[in-house]
Design a protein around this motif. Structure first.
Motif, PDB file in Angstrom:
ATOM      1  N   GLY A  36       9.506  -0.456 -16.852  1.00  0.00           N
ATOM      2  CA  GLY A  36       8.145  -0.236 -16.396  1.00  0.00           C
ATOM      3  C   GLY A  36       7.173  -1.217 -17.019  1.00  0.00           C
ATOM      4  O   GLY A  36       6.290  -1.755 -16.340  1.00  0.00           O
ATOM      5  N   ALA A  37       7.341  -1.461 -18.327  1.00  0.00           N
ATOM      6  CA  ALA A  37       6.465  -2.398 -19.020  1.00  0.00           C
ATOM      7  C   ALA A  37       6.656  -3.813 -18.488  1.00  0.00           C
ATOM      8  O   ALA A  37       5.686  -4.558 -18.291  1.00  0.00           O
ATOM      9  N   ASP A  38       7.901  -4.195 -18.260  1.00  0.00           N
ATOM     10  CA  ASP A  38       8.196  -5.544 -17.762  1.00  0.00           C
ATOM     11  C   ASP A  38       7.600  -5.773 -16.377  1.00  0.00           C
ATOM     12  O   ASP A  38       7.133  -6.877 -16.067  1.00  0.00           O
ATOM     13  N   LEU A  39       7.641  -4.734 -15.529  1.00  0.00           N
ATOM     14  CA  LEU A  39       7.158  -4.876 -14.152  1.00  0.00           C
ATOM     15  C   LEU A  39       5.694  -4.484 -13.990  1.00  0.00           C
ATOM     16  O   LEU A  39       5.091  -4.749 -12.942  1.00  0.00           O
ATOM     17  N   GLY A  40       5.140  -3.837 -15.006  1.00  0.00           N
ATOM     18  CA  GLY A  40       3.764  -3.376 -14.889  1.00  0.00           C
ATOM     19  C   GLY A  40       3.620  -2.214 -13.931  1.00  0.00           C
ATOM     20  O   GLY A  40       2.622  -2.099 -13.207  1.00  0.00           O
ATOM     21  N   ILE A  41       4.614  -1.316 -13.914  1.00  0.00           N
ATOM     22  CA  ILE A  41       4.590  -0.153 -13.031  1.00  0.00           C
ATOM     23  C   ILE A  41       4.854   1.105 -13.847  1.00  0.00           C
ATOM     24  O   ILE A  41       5.275   1.035 -14.999  1.00  0.00           O
ATOM     25  N   ALA A  42       4.628   2.244 -13.236  1.00  0.00           N
ATOM     26  CA  ALA A  42       4.875   3.522 -13.915  1.00  0.00           C
ATOM     27  C   ALA A  42       6.371   3.804 -13.985  1.00  0.00           C
ATOM     28  O   ALA A  42       7.104   3.571 -13.025  1.00  0.00           O
ATOM     29  N   ALA A  43       6.823   4.298 -15.128  1.00  0.00           N
ATOM     30  CA  ALA A  43       8.223   4.650 -15.333  1.00  0.00           C
ATOM     31  C   ALA A  43       8.301   6.027 -15.970  1.00  0.00           C
ATOM     32  O   ALA A  43       7.587   6.311 -16.943  1.00  0.00           O
ATOM     33  N   LEU A  44       9.164   6.877 -15.426  1.00  0.00           N
ATOM     34  CA  LEU A  44       9.238   8.264 -15.853  1.00  0.00           C
ATOM     35  C   LEU A  44      10.677   8.679 -16.119  1.00  0.00           C
ATOM     36  O   LEU A  44      11.610   8.133 -15.522  1.00  0.00           O
ATOM     37  N   PRO A  45      10.888   9.649 -17.011  1.00  0.00           N
ATOM     38  CA  PRO A  45      12.238  10.190 -17.209  1.00  0.00           C
ATOM     39  C   PRO A  45      12.660  11.001 -15.993  1.00  0.00           C
ATOM     40  O   PRO A  45      11.832  11.671 -15.365  1.00  0.00           O
ATOM     41  N   LEU A  46      13.954  10.936 -15.659  1.00  0.00           N
ATOM     42  CA  LEU A  46      14.441  11.666 -14.489  1.00  0.00           C
ATOM     43  C   LEU A  46      15.931  11.945 -14.597  1.00  0.00           C
ATOM     44  O   LEU A  46      16.729  11.029 -14.804  1.00  0.00           O
TER      45      LEU A  46
ATOM     46  N   GLY B 259       0.784  -1.227   0.000  1.00  0.00           N
ATOM     47  CA  GLY B 259       0.000   0.000   0.000  1.00  0.00           C
ATOM     48  C   GLY B 259       0.814   1.275   0.000  1.00  0.00           C
ATOM     49  O   GLY B 259       0.277   2.351  -0.264  1.00  0.00           O
ATOM     50  N   LYS B 260       2.100   1.173   0.303  1.00  0.00           N
ATOM     51  CA  LYS B 260       2.935   2.375   0.313  1.00  0.00           C
ATOM     52  C   LYS B 260       3.229   2.828  -1.117  1.00  0.00           C
ATOM     53  O   LYS B 260       3.384   2.015  -2.036  1.00  0.00           O
ATOM     54  N   ALA B 261       3.342   4.139  -1.286  1.00  0.00           N
ATOM     55  CA  ALA B 261       3.772   4.710  -2.556  1.00  0.00           C
ATOM     56  C   ALA B 261       5.285   4.871  -2.498  1.00  0.00           C
ATOM     57  O   ALA B 261       5.805   5.596  -1.645  1.00  0.00           O
ATOM     58  N   VAL B 262       5.990   4.160  -3.389  1.00  0.00           N
ATOM     59  CA  VAL B 262       7.449   4.109  -3.363  1.00  0.00           C
ATOM     60  C   VAL B 262       8.001   4.647  -4.675  1.00  0.00           C
ATOM     61  O   VAL B 262       7.650   4.151  -5.758  1.00  0.00           O
ATOM     62  N   ALA B 263       8.855   5.645  -4.598  1.00  0.00           N
ATOM     63  CA  ALA B 263       9.507   6.219  -5.776  1.00  0.00           C
ATOM     64  C   ALA B 263      10.988   5.865  -5.730  1.00  0.00           C
ATOM     65  O   ALA B 263      11.637   6.028  -4.697  1.00  0.00           O
TER      66      ALA B 263
ATOM     67  N   ALA C 294      11.698  17.486  -9.254  1.00  0.00           N
ATOM     68  CA  ALA C 294      10.398  17.921  -8.756  1.00  0.00           C
ATOM     69  C   ALA C 294       9.279  17.425  -9.667  1.00  0.00           C
ATOM     70  O   ALA C 294       8.218  16.986  -9.196  1.00  0.00           O
ATOM     71  N   GLY C 295       9.532  17.483 -10.977  1.00  0.00           N
ATOM     72  CA  GLY C 295       8.537  16.998 -11.927  1.00  0.00           C
ATOM     73  C   GLY C 295       8.303  15.506 -11.788  1.00  0.00           C
ATOM     74  O   GLY C 295       7.167  15.022 -11.919  1.00  0.00           O
ATOM     75  N   PHE C 296       9.372  14.770 -11.517  1.00  0.00           N
ATOM     76  CA  PHE C 296       9.249  13.322 -11.296  1.00  0.00           C
ATOM     77  C   PHE C 296       8.361  13.022 -10.097  1.00  0.00           C
ATOM     78  O   PHE C 296       7.450  12.186 -10.173  1.00  0.00           O
ATOM     79  N   LEU C 297       8.594  13.720  -8.990  1.00  0.00           N
ATOM     80  CA  LEU C 297       7.787  13.479  -7.796  1.00  0.00           C
ATOM     81  C   LEU C 297       6.350  13.959  -7.984  1.00  0.00           C
ATOM     82  O   LEU C 297       5.408  13.331  -7.485  1.00  0.00           O
ATOM     83  N   ASP C 298       6.174  15.062  -8.705  1.00  0.00           N
ATOM     84  CA  ASP C 298       4.824  15.531  -9.015  1.00  0.00           C
ATOM     85  C   ASP C 298       4.053  14.457  -9.787  1.00  0.00           C
ATOM     86  O   ASP C 298       2.906  14.122  -9.453  1.00  0.00           O
ATOM     87  N   ALA C 299       4.698  13.942 -10.835  1.00  0.00           N
ATOM     88  CA  ALA C 299       4.045  12.936 -11.672  1.00  0.00           C
ATOM     89  C   ALA C 299       3.807  11.644 -10.897  1.00  0.00           C
ATOM     90  O   ALA C 299       2.761  11.004 -11.040  1.00  0.00           O
ATOM     91  N   ALA C 300       4.780  11.274 -10.061  1.00  0.00           N
ATOM     92  CA  ALA C 300       4.629  10.061  -9.255  1.00  0.00           C
ATOM     93  C   ALA C 300       3.425  10.182  -8.328  1.00  0.00           C
ATOM     94  O   ALA C 300       2.627   9.245  -8.185  1.00  0.00           O
TER      95      ALA C 300
ATOM     96  N   ASP D 218       0.828  12.075  -8.754  1.00  0.00           N
ATOM     97  CA  ASP D 218      -0.395  12.040  -9.558  1.00  0.00           C
ATOM     98  C   ASP D 218      -0.804  10.601  -9.853  1.00  0.00           C
ATOM     99  O   ASP D 218      -1.995  10.289  -9.943  1.00  0.00           O
ATOM    100  N   LEU D 219       0.211   9.730  -9.994  1.00  0.00           N
ATOM    101  CA  LEU D 219      -0.047   8.349 -10.383  1.00  0.00           C
ATOM    102  C   LEU D 219      -0.374   7.441  -9.201  1.00  0.00           C
ATOM    103  O   LEU D 219      -1.253   6.578  -9.290  1.00  0.00           O
ATOM    104  N   VAL D 220       0.357   7.606  -8.087  1.00  0.00           N
ATOM    105  CA  VAL D 220       0.215   6.647  -6.981  1.00  0.00           C
ATOM    106  C   VAL D 220      -0.116   7.299  -5.645  1.00  0.00           C
ATOM    107  O   VAL D 220      -0.210   6.631  -4.625  1.00  0.00           O
ATOM    108  N   GLY D 221      -0.274   8.619  -5.632  1.00  0.00           N
ATOM    109  CA  GLY D 221      -0.571   9.306  -4.390  1.00  0.00           C
ATOM    110  C   GLY D 221       0.688   9.802  -3.707  1.00  0.00           C
ATOM    111  O   GLY D 221       1.802   9.594  -4.200  1.00  0.00           O
TER     112      GLY D 221
END
Length: 283
Positions: free
Chosen positions: A52-62, A11-15, A71-77, A79-82
């Motif tokens: 991201g595709a292999d694991l079925g999770i969100a993947a972002l440029p950073l 349940g934790k949101a992990v970046a 900051a944009g990475f954490l903003d987007a994260a 938005d996606l997972v809380g």
């Protein structure tokens, strides 16, 4: 002594930074398997997208060295997972060579990624976590931060600084509901050690072993955790050794040469990526 209660990973949101390869990728997989909502970031967008595709999770440029990107990475994260509960600062590079021959570009890049990237991510995450009154930051350091070796001076310096920064930050925010700690893995079988050999008496860890340590730190936050755990005792003892004994042990175990006499051709592709700034992958 106050006992830290075991925390749930589910349940934790992990970046995770540098999440497309190595320890970062293994940690993303382990956290996902434990039920966490995981987002990875990486400088290599193609590798990140594949991971991201292999694991079925969100993947972002950073780019961890750029405030806007982080900051944009954490903003987007978020938005996606809380709201991010755990930030794993994992992106890192490891230039090798004699001090006088390592290029200035590599030296600057090493500090920018390994140290400044950790500092920047920590600062940006704290601005979000402190108002919430909870959160955790895990910085992937290395035993190289406490056990210097010839050929690794730049990497040693960056990881020693990460440990000092982590310790000071932990003391500063520990009464505000934020847990900050450092993970210290030993020699790990990732791209960072390409072209080198394992010192005598050691074996290269697999990224999954380090990832298991990160999961354990999420469950039971601690100031520092070594992988393997037994290494913590030997490291504390080694700090008491006289210089003559340390030099003798380094020679016996090949530590005095293993990061100097490496296969340059086998490491050429990775070294080129460090030089051109495209290497900021996971430890």
């Amino acid at each position: 002594m106050k006992t830290i209660r075991r925390q749930q990973v589910a349940g934790k949101a992990v970046a995770i930074t540098g999440g497309a390869r190595g320890i970062g990728l293994a940690t993303a997989r382990a956290a996902r398997d434990r039920g966490a909502r995981v987002v990875i970031g990486d400088l290599d967008p193609v590798a990140a997208e594949k991971a991201g595709a292999d694991l079925g999770i969100a993947a972002l440029p950073l780019d961890v060295t750029d405030r806007g990107s982080f900051a944009g990475f954490l903003d987007a994260a978020e938005d996606l997972v809380g709201p991010v509960d755990v930030l794993v600062n994992n992106a890192g590079i490891m230039p090798l060579g004699r001090v006088e021959t390592v290029g200035d570009t590599e030296a600057t890049r090493c500090i920018d990624v390994n140290l400044h990237g950790v500092m920047l991510g920590t600062k940006i995450a704290l601005l979000r976590m402190i108002p919430r009154g909870h959160g955790q930051i895990i910085n992937i350091a290395s035993i190289a931060g406490v056990t210097p070796a010839p050929g690794m001076a730049l990497y040693n310096a960056s990881k020693a600084a990460v440990l000092a920064f982590t310790d000071a930050t932990r003391l500063e925010v520990r009464d505000r509901g934020i847990q900050v700690g450092a993970m210290l893995p030993s020699f790990t079988n990732t791209e960072l050690i390409s072209g080198t050999r394992t010192p005598k008496g050691q074996r290269a860890l697999e990224p999954d072993e380090v990832a298991a340590g990160v999961i354990a730190m999420i469950e039971r936050p601690s100031p520092r955790r070594t992988v393997p755990r037994s290494l913590g005792v030997s490291m504390r003892l080694a700090a008491l050794y006289p210089d003559r004994l340390t030099r003798a042990l380094y020679h016996l175990l090949d530590v005095d040469t293993v990061f100097l006499d490496y296969d340059h051709s086998a490491r050429a592709a990775y070294a080129a990526r460090i030089h051109d700034g495209s290497a900021a992958a996971g430890e």
